[in-house]
Design an enzyme around this catalytic site. Structure first.
Site, mmCIF file in Angstrom:
data_model
loop_
_atom_site.group_PDB
_atom_site.id
_atom_site.type_symbol
_atom_site.label_atom_id
_atom_site.label_comp_id
_atom_site.label_asym_id
_atom_site.label_seq_id
_atom_site.Cartn_x
_atom_site.Cartn_y
_atom_site.Cartn_z
ATOM 1 N N SER A 1 -34.876 -37.442 -10.239
ATOM 2 C CA SER A 1 -34.194 -36.465 -9.408
ATOM 3 C C SER A 1 -32.674 -36.527 -9.530
ATOM 4 C CB SER A 1 -34.581 -36.670 -7.938
ATOM 5 O OG SER A 1 -34.206 -37.960 -7.493
ATOM 6 N N LYS B 1 -24.581 -38.889 -6.761
ATOM 7 C CA LYS B 1 -25.723 -38.039 -6.448
ATOM 8 C C LYS B 1 -25.606 -37.570 -5.002
ATOM 9 C CE LYS B 1 -30.807 -38.255 -6.566
ATOM 10 N NZ LYS B 1 -31.945 -39.131 -6.927
ATOM 11 N N SER C 1 -36.122 -41.950 -10.891
ATOM 12 C CA SER C 1 -35.117 -40.897 -10.763
ATOM 13 C C SER C 1 -33.735 -41.239 -11.299
ATOM 14 C CB SER C 1 -34.993 -40.461 -9.297
ATOM 15 O OG SER C 1 -36.146 -39.775 -8.896
#
Length: 456
Positions: free
Chosen positions: A149, A79, A173
């Site tokens: 996210s 990420k 997330s």
């Protein structure tokens, strides 16, 4: 089967046996990414040249007998909140458009040491402050969100652009996008995994963990990144198939079953029955102090996010996207007294949940109340006519584990009538990832549905 379709442990067996090389595997993953990225947009940037160089090095090491274990030669992605030396960490924001990481984050260093091959950085909702990752698409249905996210990370693993990913989880997330993309996602106990070199959203709620295709794959990554071993075992993968006889599974009568799609509740009842048939004991529980959970989460995240972003927000507010800028401006208005009150509330919640966990070993609850929303969809309408924003709906079921710092695992368990996946969530005691993983393994092994359609 193409190499990019493999899970980690199957690929590792082939690599160790000399039947698959890290070069072949990495090339397959990168080619798949090139084919799919125009449609899905999971990656901020592919690091293809470096990945192939690392794959050749891994292949040479394994050929001369320097095999490091099951992660050696396995392609993964990070990420874009997590530093990797020589790559930008943009947090999917113009605020950090010139950033270049000088060193690996602690977790990237651990995975490099284990021999994993970084294929690139994947999109996040800007600064991880959201649950939809609007710049990425869901591989199950590109007109829909992959969740957030860590949405880019989940999308890449789902379509075959990596065999696994590391994400972050402040209010769901990791688990939300994993559930919406038909994957396994693990949020470990708070502080079990280092956050050094990770852009924060809320320091007391942030967690780093894996997104993978199987429970065993997630356990293998946890073995590499955990700051403390899986005592008394040597590995979180050890004994995954030992069963759940005698395990006390909490079935809440409140909070987790309110405003949840009927198909998801029906699938959860099936999972309860599967666990009971395998020898687990179902225990009805009430979630204590449920009304405090969401206010406590906001009371913690708002001041902590405001403190991190204050200088940039005052200096160059135009560099933030409108949604996140508005959220951060609201965060700036939260008084210090609310933060102090939220911290006291968390102490009360922790004490109450410890008492609840005296009678159970884990909770079995939904991960998400609804499958993936359409891009641009603002809310869900529930059968009772009430309306709830998409972000609030997804935070509601996932944030308790963040506020309390508890390990939480999502495992895919079903498809809705539109063919979209959802997951079941297992929440355990602090540092008892092994129990959560064992129960997740049983759920995974008993299901009848395949979740690899986006990789077909």
């Amino acid at each position: 089967m193409q190499a990019y379709q493999l899970n980690i442990l199957d690929a590792a067996r082939l690599i160790e046996a000399g039947q698959l090389s890290p070069v072949e595997l990495t090339r397959s993953v990168l080619e798949r990414a090139r084919q799919q990225e125009d449609r899905i947009s999971a990656y901020v940037a592919l690091a293809a040249d470096q990945a192939m160089a690392d794959a050749r090095q891994a292949e040479a090491e394994i050929r001369r007998g320097d095999y490091r274990g099951v992660l050696h030669g396995i392609p993964y992605t990070l990420k874009d909140l997590i530093d990797a030396a020589g790559l930008p960490t943009t947090a999917s924001s113009r605020v950090r458009r010139h950033h270049l990481a000088a060193a690996d984050s602690a977790v990237a260093a651990r995975l490099r040491q284990a021999g994993m091959i970084l294929t690139g950085k994947t999109h996040t909702h800007e600064f991880a402050f959201g649950l939809t990752t609007p710049q990425s698409n869901n591989p199950w249905a590109p007109e829909r969100s992959p969740g957030g996210s860590s949405g880019g990370s989940a999308a890449a693993v789902a379509y075959g652009g990596a065999l696994a990913a590391l994400g972050t989880d402040t209010g769901g997330s990791i688990r939300v996008p994993a559930a919406l993309c038909g994957l396994v996602g693990l949020k470990p106990t708070y502080d079990l995994v280092s956050r050094q070199g990770v852009v924060p959203l809320s320091g007391s709620l942030d967690h780093v963990g894996p997104i993978a295709r199987t429970v065993a794959d997630a356990a293998a990554i946890l073995d590499a990144i955990a700051a403390r071993p899986a005592a008394p075992a040597e590995s979180y993968r050890q004994g995954l198939d030992q069963g759940v006889a005698g395990l006390r599974v909490g079935v809440p009568g409140n909070y987790f079953h309110e405003r949840v799609a009927p198909e998801i509740l029906a699938a959860l009842r099936e999972q309860q029955a599967e666990l009971a048939a395998a020898g687990a004991v179902l225990v009805e529980v009430e979630i204590p102090l449920a009304d405090l959970i969401l206010p406590t989460q906001w009371g913690l995240i708002a001041p902590e996010a405001a403190a991190y972003h204050r200088d940039d927000l005052l200096r160059a507010p135009q560099l933030y996207g409108e949604e996140v800028r508005t959220l951060l401006e609201a965060c700036m208005l939260v008084p210090d007294s609310d933060y102090a009150q939220a911290r006291r509330a968390r102490v009360a919640l922790q004490a109450a949940w410890r008492r609840m966990f005296a009678d159970i070993d884990l909770l079995l609850v939904p991960t998400v109340p609804h499958t993936a929303p359409l891009h641009g969809q603002d809310s869900f309408v529930w059968p009772d006519g009430s309306e709830e924003s998409v972000a609030s709906a997804y935070i509601r079921l996932s944030t308790p584990a963040n506020v309390l710092g508890l390990p939480a695992l999502t495992v895919p368990v079903g498809l809705d009538r539109a063919g979209l996946p959802f997951g079941a969530q297992l929440i355990g005691r602090p540092y008892d990832e092994r129990t959560v993983l064992h129960a997740g393994q049983l759920i995974e092994s008993s299901r009848q549905i395949r979740f690899d359609r986006p990789r077909a």
